[in-house]
Scaffold this motif. Structure first.
Motif, PDB file in Angstrom:
ATOM      1  N   LEU A   1       0.860  -1.180   0.000  1.00 25.48           N
ATOM      2  CA  LEU A   1       0.000   0.000   0.000  1.00 25.48           C
ATOM      3  C   LEU A   1       0.894   1.226   0.000  1.00 25.48           C
ATOM      4  CD1 LEU A   1      -2.673  -0.725   2.755  1.00 25.48           C
ATOM      5  CD2 LEU A   1      -2.391  -1.762   0.487  1.00 25.48           C
ATOM      6  N   ASN A   2       0.495   2.256  -0.725  1.00 22.16           N
ATOM      7  CA  ASN A   2       1.247   3.501  -0.588  1.00 22.16           C
ATOM      8  C   ASN A   2       0.760   4.234   0.667  1.00 22.16           C
ATOM      9  OD1 ASN A   2      -1.081   4.902  -1.270  1.00 22.16           O
ATOM     10  ND2 ASN A   2      -0.287   5.696  -3.200  1.00 22.16           N
ATOM     11  N   LEU A   3       1.396   5.355   0.965  1.00 22.84           N
ATOM     12  CA  LEU A   3       1.053   6.079   2.197  1.00 22.84           C
ATOM     13  C   LEU A   3      -0.280   6.775   2.052  1.00 22.84           C
ATOM     14  CD1 LEU A   3       3.829   8.062   3.970  1.00 22.84           C
ATOM     15  CD2 LEU A   3       2.941   5.812   4.473  1.00 22.84           C
TER      16      LEU A   3
ATOM     17  N   VAL B   1       4.558  12.388   2.361  1.00 25.48           N
ATOM     18  CA  VAL B   1       3.633  11.431   1.738  1.00 25.48           C
ATOM     19  C   VAL B   1       3.807  11.440   0.219  1.00 25.48           C
ATOM     20  CG1 VAL B   1       1.208  10.836   1.386  1.00 25.48           C
ATOM     21  CG2 VAL B   1       1.979  11.615   3.631  1.00 25.48           C
ATOM     22  N   LYS B   2       3.876  12.645  -0.342  1.00 24.59           N
ATOM     23  CA  LYS B   2       4.012  12.771  -1.803  1.00 24.59           C
ATOM     24  C   LYS B   2       5.292  12.103  -2.284  1.00 24.59           C
ATOM     25  CE  LYS B   2       1.218  16.557  -3.333  1.00 24.59           C
ATOM     26  NZ  LYS B   2       1.022  17.983  -3.049  1.00 24.59           N
ATOM     27  N   LEU B   3       6.404  12.415  -1.616  1.00 22.35           N
ATOM     28  CA  LEU B   3       7.698  11.873  -2.040  1.00 22.35           C
ATOM     29  C   LEU B   3       7.761  10.369  -1.803  1.00 22.35           C
ATOM     30  CD1 LEU B   3      10.052  14.706  -0.732  1.00 22.35           C
ATOM     31  CD2 LEU B   3       9.567  14.147  -3.120  1.00 22.35           C
ATOM     32  N   HIS B   4       7.212   9.931  -0.685  1.00 24.66           N
ATOM     33  CA  HIS B   4       7.208   8.500  -0.369  1.00 24.66           C
ATOM     34  C   HIS B   4       6.481   7.724  -1.465  1.00 24.66           C
ATOM     35  CE1 HIS B   4       7.075   4.998   2.482  1.00 24.66           C
ATOM     36  NE2 HIS B   4       6.028   4.694   1.728  1.00 24.66           N
ATOM     37  N   ASN B   5       5.306   8.216  -1.836  1.00 22.02           N
ATOM     38  CA  ASN B   5       4.510   7.485  -2.826  1.00 22.02           C
ATOM     39  C   ASN B   5       5.189   7.450  -4.187  1.00 22.02           C
ATOM     40  OD1 ASN B   5       2.700   6.962  -0.871  1.00 22.02           O
ATOM     41  ND2 ASN B   5       1.124   8.390  -1.578  1.00 22.02           N
ATOM     42  N   LYS B   6       5.831   8.537  -4.540  1.00 17.85           N
ATOM     43  CA  LYS B   6       6.575   8.587  -5.796  1.00 17.85           C
ATOM     44  C   LYS B   6       7.734   7.602  -5.763  1.00 17.85           C
ATOM     45  CE  LYS B   6       6.767  12.900  -8.300  1.00 17.85           C
ATOM     46  NZ  LYS B   6       7.256  14.259  -8.125  1.00 17.85           N
TER      47      LYS B   6
ATOM     48  N   SER C   1      -0.995  -0.420  -4.330  1.00 18.11           N
ATOM     49  CA  SER C   1      -2.365   0.051  -4.230  1.00 18.11           C
ATOM     50  C   SER C   1      -2.387   1.455  -3.658  1.00 18.11           C
ATOM     51  CB  SER C   1      -3.178  -0.878  -3.327  1.00 18.11           C
ATOM     52  OG  SER C   1      -3.269  -2.145  -3.937  1.00 18.11           O
ATOM     53  N   ASP C   2      -3.129   2.313  -4.313  1.00 15.25           N
ATOM     54  CA  ASP C   2      -3.165   3.728  -3.939  1.00 15.25           C
ATOM     55  C   ASP C   2      -4.195   3.953  -2.821  1.00 15.25           C
ATOM     56  OD1 ASP C   2      -2.918   6.430  -3.795  1.00 15.25           O
ATOM     57  OD2 ASP C   2      -3.140   6.790  -5.957  1.00 15.25           O
ATOM     58  N   PHE C   3      -3.778   3.604  -1.609  1.00 17.92           N
ATOM     59  CA  PHE C   3      -4.605   3.790  -0.419  1.00 17.92           C
ATOM     60  C   PHE C   3      -4.881   5.282  -0.227  1.00 17.92           C
ATOM     61  CE2 PHE C   3      -4.762   2.693   4.418  1.00 17.92           C
ATOM     62  CZ  PHE C   3      -6.121   2.428   4.333  1.00 17.92           C
ATOM     63  N   ASN C   4      -3.903   6.085  -0.664  1.00 17.43           N
ATOM     64  CA  ASN C   4      -4.022   7.536  -0.535  1.00 17.43           C
ATOM     65  C   ASN C   4      -5.217   8.080  -1.316  1.00 17.43           C
ATOM     66  OD1 ASN C   4      -3.473  10.419  -1.119  1.00 17.43           O
ATOM     67  ND2 ASN C   4      -1.642  10.011   0.083  1.00 17.43           N
ATOM     68  N   GLU C   5      -5.276   7.742  -2.592  1.00 17.61           N
ATOM     69  CA  GLU C   5      -6.353   8.223  -3.456  1.00 17.61           C
ATOM     70  C   GLU C   5      -7.707   7.678  -2.981  1.00 17.61           C
ATOM     71  OE1 GLU C   5      -6.413  10.388  -5.747  1.00 17.61           O
ATOM     72  OE2 GLU C   5      -8.407  10.015  -6.572  1.00 17.61           O
TER      73      GLU C   5
HETATM   74  C1  LIG Z   1       2.051   7.454  -6.873  1.00 22.47           C
HETATM   75  C2  LIG Z   1       1.052   7.864  -5.870  1.00 22.47           C
HETATM   76  O1  LIG Z   1       0.232   7.074  -5.485  1.00 22.47           O
HETATM   77  N1  LIG Z   1       1.137   9.095  -5.427  1.00 22.47           N
HETATM   78  C3  LIG Z   1       0.223   9.642  -4.467  1.00 22.47           C
HETATM   79  C4  LIG Z   1       0.920   9.787  -3.150  1.00 22.47           C
HETATM   80  O2  LIG Z   1       0.208  10.619  -2.304  1.00 22.47           O
HETATM   81  C5  LIG Z   1      -0.052  11.897  -2.854  1.00 22.47           C
HETATM   82  C6  LIG Z   1      -0.736  12.709  -1.812  1.00 22.47           C
HETATM   83  O3  LIG Z   1       0.166  13.231  -0.922  1.00 22.47           O
HETATM   84  C7  LIG Z   1      -0.923  11.777  -4.066  1.00 22.47           C
HETATM   85  O4  LIG Z   1      -1.132  13.052  -4.618  1.00 22.47           O
HETATM   86  C8  LIG Z   1      -0.266  10.922  -5.085  1.00 22.47           C
HETATM   87  O5  LIG Z   1      -1.183  10.630  -6.085  1.00 22.47           O
END
Ligand SMILES: CC(=O)N[C@H]1CO[C@H](CO)[C@@H](O)[C@@H]1O
Ligand SMILES: *[C@@H]1O[C@H](CO)[C@@H](O)[C@H](O)[C@H]1NC(C)=O
Ligand SMILES: *[C@@H]1O[C@H](CO)[C@@H](O)[C@H](O)[C@H]1NC(C)=O
Ligand SMILES: *[C@@H]1O[C@H](CO)[C@@H](O)[C@H](O)[C@H]1NC(C)=O
Ligand SMILES: *[C@@H]1O[C@H](CO)[C@@H](O)[C@H](O)[C@H]1NC(C)=O
Ligand SMILES: *[C@@H]1O[C@H](CO)[C@@H](O)[C@H](O)[C@H]1NC(C)=O
Length: 364
Positions: A216-218, A245-250, A271-275
């Motif tokens: 899972l992403n953040l 959170v943004k950098l972690h997910n990227k 999985s984009d838990f964030n979205e």
């Molecule tokens: C790649 C991805 O899922 N990125 C998300 C990580 O979280 C940020 C919010 O902080 C989202 O904008 C991104 O879409």
């Protein structure tokens, strides 16, 4: 309450018995079933923290009120995401690693521990960190080899799915304790340490024969009821978390793509838990909820004070009348209903899960 847990243990024991006697013509699962090994934090915890001295527990009411009818140690009113995924994969409920009567690892086991992070110093001593979860997994591979023999154990481990929820505590912890720790790093440097430690563990599992990884992403930790309460401007999202959170997910997605190129047979799902959560927080009614931001159980603004059950901070807490209306159960964890929607989506959907969904990872 006691009775229910004994019945569950009994049912589990019978299921194991049936499988070990499958030569007698009662197979419960095909011999080629894929087990589920679970790593991470409170989002995936199913009771490991009940077995050592820590205050990071959810083994008291009202946790568990809507599904198990007793507090199992899950930080939810009912089930957690791995409970649903195990069900969809036709596996039994996957027990916590530290459950003393459990010696059946061939369906998988759950190593997750509330409060855990990828970095060793994150809440060290009160939780089982990710690096220790890896050691525990290695121990399990040993007992699987002993029980099944090298060949069959190897095949089982390569079919298995390794499922992670980790990282949020690495960012939450310094804010809880000493935010100046973060001052010594740029956002990206600190994220790199977290991602580096996650990578080490994924590679460690790969070396033991693991091939299928689901992460899972953040999630939007800045807008948890808990983070809103932490914010000096009470009630607003705590934006200091957002760059992490943004950098972690990227970085997470990037590093998994790299591993896919580097490691033969490596497959992954993010999985984009964030979205998913952001959508439900911002548009609760679109998904059948009434309240997207405040916790059902807790106290203070948005229910953000972390005392659901009255065992921490303060005894007095509020509990909502209808938990089905809520996205958040306590100040830092979603409800059973949210987890079910999420698990369904990542099991067979393709809108927030890439490049494989969970079903795809299980089919190998
Ligand atoms: C790649 C991805 O899922 N990125 C998300 C990580 O979280 C940020 C919010 O902080 C989202 O904008 C991104 O879409
Ligand atoms: C558990 O930990 C707490 C806090 O560190 C401590 O006060 C207590 O004595 C410990 N209990 C046991 C049984 O070790
Ligand atoms: C390793 O596994 C064995 C058998 O399951 C268990 O008895 C032992 O306590 C485990 N060791 C650790 C360090 O977890
Ligand atoms: C930041 O780094 C300095 C220099 O290495 C060190 O002395 C200090 O303890 C660090 N601060 C924190 C809060 O870790
Ligand atoms: C893991 O985290 C530790 C801090 O706990 C850090 O010193 C180390 O460099 C990190 N490992 C990687 C591979 O990034
Ligand atoms: C609880 O909320 C759900 C979701 O809004 C709703 O469908 C259900 O009817 C409510 N139950 C009660 C008893 O009000």
């Amino acid at each position: 309450m006691e009775n229910i847990s004994y019945i569950q243990i009994f049912v589990f024991a019978c299921t194991s018995l049936l499988v070990t006697t499958q030569t007698h013509g009662h197979p419960v699962l095909p011999k080629t079933h894929a087990p589920l090994f679970i790593f991470g934090d409170s989002v995936f915890e199913v009771g490991n923290n009940n077995y050592f001295n820590t205050s990071w527990r959810a083994n008291y009411l009202p946790y568990g009120e809507t599904f198990f009818n007793y507090p199992t140690g899950r930080f939810s009113d009912g089930r957690q995401v791995p409970d649903f995924i195990a069900k969809y994969a036709k596996l039994p409920l996957i027990p916590p690693y530290l459950q003393p009567d459990n010696h059946e690892f061939s369906y998988g086991v759950n190593f997750a521990s509330a409060g855990a992070g990828a970095m060793v110093q994150t809440r060290q001593g009160v939780t089982i960190g990710l690096q220790t979860q890896l050691s525990n997994f290695k121990n399990v591979t040993k007992s699987l080899r002993k029980k099944l023999g090298n060949e069959e154990a190897k095949s089982l481990l390569s079919r298995a799915v390794y499922f992670f929820s980790i990282g949020s505590n690495d960012y939450l912890y310094p804010f809880d304790t000493d935010p100046s720790v973060l001052g010594n790093y740029s956002h990206q440097e600190y994220v790199d340490l977290v991602i580096g430690n996650i990578t080490t563990v994924v590679e460690g599992i790969y070396e033991k024969g693991g091939r299928n990884f689901a992460l899972l992403n953040l999630w939007p930790i800045a807008c948890l009821p808990y983070a809103r309460a932490l914010n000096p401007e009470e009630g607003a999202c705590y934006d200091a978390f957002t760059p992490y959170v943004k950098l972690h997910n990227k970085s997470l997605l990037k590093v998994l793509k790299k591993l896919e190129k580097k490691l033969n047979g490596f497959r992954f799902s993010v999985s984009d838990f964030n979205e998913f959560l952001t959508q439900r927080m911002n548009h609760p009614s679109k998904y059948g909820f009434v309240e997207g931001e405040a916790a059902c159980c807790g106290s203070g603004v948005y229910g953000g004070i972390y005392n659901c059950g009255g065992m921490r901070i303060a005894k007095e807490y509020n509990l909502c009348k209808n938990v089905s209306e809520y996205v958040y159960y306590d100040s830092a964890h979603p409800t059973d209903r949210v987890y079910e929607q999420f698990a369904k989506e990542i099991w067979s959907g393709n809108s927030i899960t890439t490049p494989y969904n969970l079903k795809g990872l299980f089919e190998n």
